[in-house]
Design a protein around this motif. Structure first.
Motif, mmCIF file in Angstrom:
data_model
loop_
_atom_site.group_PDB
_atom_site.id
_atom_site.type_symbol
_atom_site.label_atom_id
_atom_site.label_comp_id
_atom_site.label_asym_id
_atom_site.label_seq_id
_atom_site.Cartn_x
_atom_site.Cartn_y
_atom_site.Cartn_z
ATOM 1 N N PRO A 1 2.668 -2.605 -10.341
ATOM 2 C CA PRO A 1 2.357 -3.840 -9.604
ATOM 3 C C PRO A 1 3.355 -4.124 -8.496
ATOM 4 C CG PRO A 1 3.264 -4.344 -11.763
ATOM 5 C CD PRO A 1 3.011 -2.863 -11.747
ATOM 6 N N ALA A 2 2.880 -4.808 -7.451
ATOM 7 C CA ALA A 2 3.772 -5.185 -6.356
ATOM 8 C C ALA A 2 4.878 -6.108 -6.850
ATOM 9 C CB ALA A 2 2.982 -5.858 -5.232
ATOM 10 N N GLY A 3 4.568 -6.951 -7.807
ATOM 11 C CA GLY A 3 5.576 -7.798 -8.428
ATOM 12 C C GLY A 3 5.966 -9.000 -7.583
ATOM 13 N N ASP A 4 6.976 -9.693 -8.062
ATOM 14 C CA ASP A 4 7.471 -10.877 -7.364
ATOM 15 C C ASP A 4 8.473 -10.486 -6.289
ATOM 16 O OD1 ASP A 4 5.979 -12.511 -9.091
ATOM 17 O OD2 ASP A 4 7.609 -12.530 -10.575
ATOM 18 N N HIS A 5 8.744 -11.436 -5.400
ATOM 19 C CA HIS A 5 9.754 -11.186 -4.379
ATOM 20 C C HIS A 5 11.124 -11.001 -5.042
ATOM 21 C CE1 HIS A 5 6.852 -13.001 -1.397
ATOM 22 N NE2 HIS A 5 7.251 -11.905 -0.784
ATOM 23 N N LEU A 6 11.783 -9.913 -4.681
ATOM 24 C CA LEU A 6 13.145 -9.670 -5.138
ATOM 25 C C LEU A 6 14.127 -10.267 -4.138
ATOM 26 C CD1 LEU A 6 14.774 -8.348 -7.389
ATOM 27 C CD2 LEU A 6 14.733 -6.211 -6.084
ATOM 28 N N VAL A 7 13.982 -9.847 -2.879
ATOM 29 C CA VAL A 7 14.622 -10.500 -1.736
ATOM 30 C C VAL A 7 13.562 -10.520 -0.648
ATOM 31 C CG1 VAL A 7 16.490 -10.478 -0.052
ATOM 32 C CG2 VAL A 7 16.905 -9.602 -2.360
ATOM 33 N N HIS A 8 13.128 -11.682 -0.262
ATOM 34 C CA HIS A 8 12.014 -11.802 0.687
ATOM 35 C C HIS A 8 12.310 -11.002 1.969
ATOM 36 C CE1 HIS A 8 9.046 -13.674 3.336
ATOM 37 N NE2 HIS A 8 8.412 -14.015 2.224
ATOM 38 N N PRO A 9 11.332 -10.211 2.475
ATOM 39 C CA PRO A 9 9.941 -10.065 2.048
ATOM 40 C C PRO A 9 9.706 -8.925 1.060
ATOM 41 C CG PRO A 9 10.249 -8.946 4.122
ATOM 42 C CD PRO A 9 11.589 -9.521 3.763
ATOM 43 N N LEU A 10 10.754 -8.333 0.520
ATOM 44 C CA LEU A 10 10.575 -7.205 -0.391
ATOM 45 C C LEU A 10 10.282 -7.691 -1.809
ATOM 46 C CD1 LEU A 10 13.446 -4.767 0.702
ATOM 47 C CD2 LEU A 10 11.008 -4.662 1.304
ATOM 48 N N ARG A 11 9.232 -7.103 -2.387
ATOM 49 C CA ARG A 11 8.902 -7.348 -3.779
ATOM 50 C C ARG A 11 9.455 -6.206 -4.637
ATOM 51 N NH1 ARG A 11 4.834 -11.284 -4.225
ATOM 52 N NH2 ARG A 11 3.978 -11.923 -2.206
ATOM 53 N N SER B 1 5.159 14.251 -3.824
ATOM 54 C CA SER B 1 5.886 14.141 -5.095
ATOM 55 C C SER B 1 6.032 12.706 -5.557
ATOM 56 C CB SER B 1 7.287 14.741 -4.936
ATOM 57 O OG SER B 1 8.077 13.932 -4.072
ATOM 58 N N GLY B 2 5.746 11.742 -4.672
ATOM 59 C CA GLY B 2 5.983 10.336 -4.969
ATOM 60 C C GLY B 2 7.229 9.802 -4.303
ATOM 61 N N GLY B 3 8.098 10.692 -3.840
ATOM 62 C CA GLY B 3 9.273 10.275 -3.089
ATOM 63 C C GLY B 3 10.261 9.461 -3.900
ATOM 64 N N ALA B 4 11.162 8.789 -3.183
ATOM 65 C CA ALA B 4 12.216 8.009 -3.830
ATOM 66 C C ALA B 4 11.688 6.739 -4.474
ATOM 67 C CB ALA B 4 13.298 7.664 -2.805
ATOM 68 N N LEU B 5 10.471 6.324 -4.143
ATOM 69 C CA LEU B 5 9.881 5.155 -4.804
ATOM 70 C C LEU B 5 9.437 5.477 -6.222
ATOM 71 C CD1 LEU B 5 7.869 3.736 -1.789
ATOM 72 C CD2 LEU B 5 9.709 2.544 -3.006
ATOM 73 N N ALA B 6 9.335 6.782 -6.527
ATOM 74 C CA ALA B 6 8.971 7.200 -7.880
ATOM 75 C C ALA B 6 10.193 7.585 -8.704
ATOM 76 C CB ALA B 6 7.999 8.378 -7.821
ATOM 77 N N ASP C 1 8.325 -2.781 -3.792
ATOM 78 C CA ASP C 1 8.803 -2.183 -2.540
ATOM 79 C C ASP C 1 10.137 -1.476 -2.713
ATOM 80 O OD1 ASP C 1 6.712 -3.176 -0.787
ATOM 81 O OD2 ASP C 1 7.608 -5.161 -1.041
ATOM 82 N N CYS C 2 10.719 -1.585 -3.899
ATOM 83 C CA CYS C 2 12.079 -1.099 -4.128
ATOM 84 C C CYS C 2 12.075 0.094 -5.089
ATOM 85 C CB CYS C 2 12.942 -2.222 -4.696
ATOM 86 S SG CYS C 2 12.981 -3.695 -3.648
ATOM 87 N N PRO C 3 13.088 0.925 -5.021
ATOM 88 C CA PRO C 3 13.126 2.120 -5.866
ATOM 89 C C PRO C 3 13.558 1.788 -7.285
ATOM 90 C CG PRO C 3 15.142 1.982 -4.598
ATOM 91 C CD PRO C 3 14.259 0.844 -4.122
ATOM 92 N N GLU D 1 0.831 -1.208 0.000
ATOM 93 C CA GLU D 1 0.000 0.000 0.000
ATOM 94 C C GLU D 1 0.865 1.258 0.000
ATOM 95 O OE1 GLU D 1 -2.668 -0.240 3.285
ATOM 96 O OE2 GLU D 1 -3.767 -1.970 2.470
ATOM 97 N N ILE D 2 1.983 1.227 0.714
ATOM 98 C CA ILE D 2 2.893 2.384 0.735
ATOM 99 C C ILE D 2 3.448 2.628 -0.669
ATOM 100 C CG2 ILE D 2 5.141 3.194 1.564
ATOM 101 C CD1 ILE D 2 4.512 1.777 4.216
ATOM 102 N N GLY D 3 3.875 1.563 -1.329
ATOM 103 C CA GLY D 3 4.379 1.710 -2.688
ATOM 104 C C GLY D 3 3.330 2.250 -3.635
ATOM 105 N N ALA D 4 2.113 1.752 -3.517
ATOM 106 C CA ALA D 4 1.027 2.194 -4.391
ATOM 107 C C ALA D 4 0.687 3.657 -4.148
ATOM 108 C CB ALA D 4 -0.200 1.309 -4.183
ATOM 109 N N ARG D 5 0.656 4.067 -2.872
ATOM 110 C CA ARG D 5 0.322 5.459 -2.558
ATOM 111 C C ARG D 5 1.363 6.424 -3.101
ATOM 112 N NH1 ARG D 5 2.382 8.396 1.016
ATOM 113 N NH2 ARG D 5 3.135 6.670 2.294
ATOM 114 N N ASN D 6 2.638 6.102 -2.924
ATOM 115 C CA ASN D 6 3.689 6.992 -3.405
ATOM 116 C C ASN D 6 3.640 7.148 -4.922
ATOM 117 O OD1 ASN D 6 6.038 7.889 -1.315
ATOM 118 N ND2 ASN D 6 5.070 6.012 -0.590
ATOM 119 N N ARG D 7 3.482 6.035 -5.629
ATOM 120 C CA ARG D 7 3.511 6.124 -7.089
ATOM 121 C C ARG D 7 2.230 6.714 -7.655
ATOM 122 N NH1 ARG D 7 6.734 0.718 -6.317
ATOM 123 N NH2 ARG D 7 8.841 1.571 -6.502
ATOM 124 N N ALA D 8 1.125 6.597 -6.906
ATOM 125 C CA ALA D 8 -0.099 7.287 -7.322
ATOM 126 C C ALA D 8 0.077 8.792 -7.184
ATOM 127 C CB ALA D 8 -1.277 6.801 -6.483
#
Length: 350
Positions: free
Chosen positions: A183-193, A293-298, A196-198, A161-168
């Motif tokens: 999309p949240a996507g697949d796990h990159l390094v569990h538990p991060l998908r 602004s979307g922050g560093a996730l954008a 969740d990453c920039p 939800e945090i990722g979705a809010r920032n990019r929205a």
């Protein structure tokens, strides 16, 4: 203490790759834009300070090349920090406080596309015990995320939800790299998908600082820096509680962030889990707009993303969309170093 304000801010459009551009090519339009906003010429700037990283550029003293974009003749008063540009802004703020300058140009840039950032960032780790193991930046962020989940502070759904809010929020940001329904996507390094990453990308940013009446003459509504401070955690991750950030809390306290409520916060949280840590450390409730602004996730141009947080917060004040904003920048693994600034508009100052 002298009253010092951010009077102008500019940034590049952040892109996944800029193979056709050198650092100077990336930087020059941003410098022209920020100086044009104030009407100042380069030789009218009292102090110039930059932030970048030789490890990204792959060569020593790479910042000297970027000076071609500034123009070093006639001779200028210039300095550089091997850090995010937010720390260059801090040095420029100190310079103005000494009375040796009334204006300052601060810029930073980073091209992450030429190399593998996850490997490059291991060079900032403890060189004896941690760096030889080559834990990359995403793996370390995943350790922090798992610690937060184990402590009951968040879960994978909340992180998504945090990722979705920032990019929205970034949909309205013309400079952002990732916007909208990512999309949240697949796990990159569990538990991060992946969501969740920039994003990895290239970009640059610049601000102009000015003191007192000079700031008022250059900007209709200056963003006054009411307080600014930076602190650091222990270098060894093994002696830290990764679910908390006492350095961010202390920096915010020293910057006066807890004296009165802020209405907006621009947080440099490249991973969704880091926003959870920062909200807790900085006491930010749901009533505070976080990362409009979307922050560093954008968009997360390394070495410029922290300065952009200060610039975005200042821009909100310039436009009358905020009266008192908190800006945060970080560097190092798992929020190791943190800088906090409190910005106010003229009406809040009076």
């Amino acid at each position: 203490m002298r009253d010092v304000a951010i009077v102008a801010f500019a940034q590049s459009a952040h892109r996944r790759r800029t193979d056709e551009l050198s650092e100077v090519d990336l930087l020059m339009p941003v410098l022209h834009e920020v100086l044009g906003a104030t009407g100042l010429k380069a030789n009218e700037i009292g102090f110039t300070c930059s932030g970048s990283a030789d490890y990204l550029a792959g060569r020593a003293f790479s910042f000297t090349m970027a000076l071609d974009g500034v123009g070093a003749h006639p001779p200028i008063s210039e300095s550089h920090v091997e850090m995010d540009g937010a720390w260059a802004l801090y040095e420029a703020w100190v310079k103005i406080q000494t009375g040796e300058a009334d204006t300052a140009l601060v810029y930073s840039y980073g091209k992450s596309s030429p190399g593998r950032v996850r490997d490059v960032l291991t060079r900032q780790l403890d060189p004896y015990y941690l760096a030889p193991l080559w834990p990359d930046s995403v793996a370390l962020a995943a350790l922090q995320a798992q610690a937060l989940i184990d402590a009951g502070d968040t879960d994978e759904g909340a992180l998504a939800e945090i990722g979705a809010r920032n990019r929205a929020a970034a949909v309205d940001n013309p400079y952002a790299q990732l916007t909208g329904d990512v999309p949240a996507g697949d796990h990159l390094v569990h538990p991060l998908r992946t969501g969740d990453c920039p994003p990895i990308g290239d970009g640059a940013a610049a601000v102009v600082l000015a003191a007192g009446d000079t700031a008022r003459a250059l900007c209709e509504r200056p963003a006054w820096i009411r307080g600014i401070d930076h602190r650091i955690e222990a270098h060894s991750l093994g002696v830290r509680d990764l679910t908390d950030s006492p350095s961010a809390q202390l920096a915010a306290e020293r910057a006066g962030a807890f004296d009165r409520p802020v209405d907006t916060a621009e947080l440099h949280a490249p991973f969704t889990s880091q926003e959870v840590v920062l909200r807790k450390a900085l006491g930010l409730g749901d009533e505070v707009r976080v990362n409009p602004s979307g922050g560093a996730l954008a968009a997360n141009p390394i070495m410029a993303a922290g300065l952009i947080r200060l610039g975005e917060a200042a821009g909100l004040i310039h436009r009358g969309e905020s009266d008192r904003a908190l800006a945060h920048a970080t560097s190092g693994p798992c929020l190791q170093q943190n800088l906090v600034a409190v910005l106010e508009g003229e009406s809040a100052h009076e």
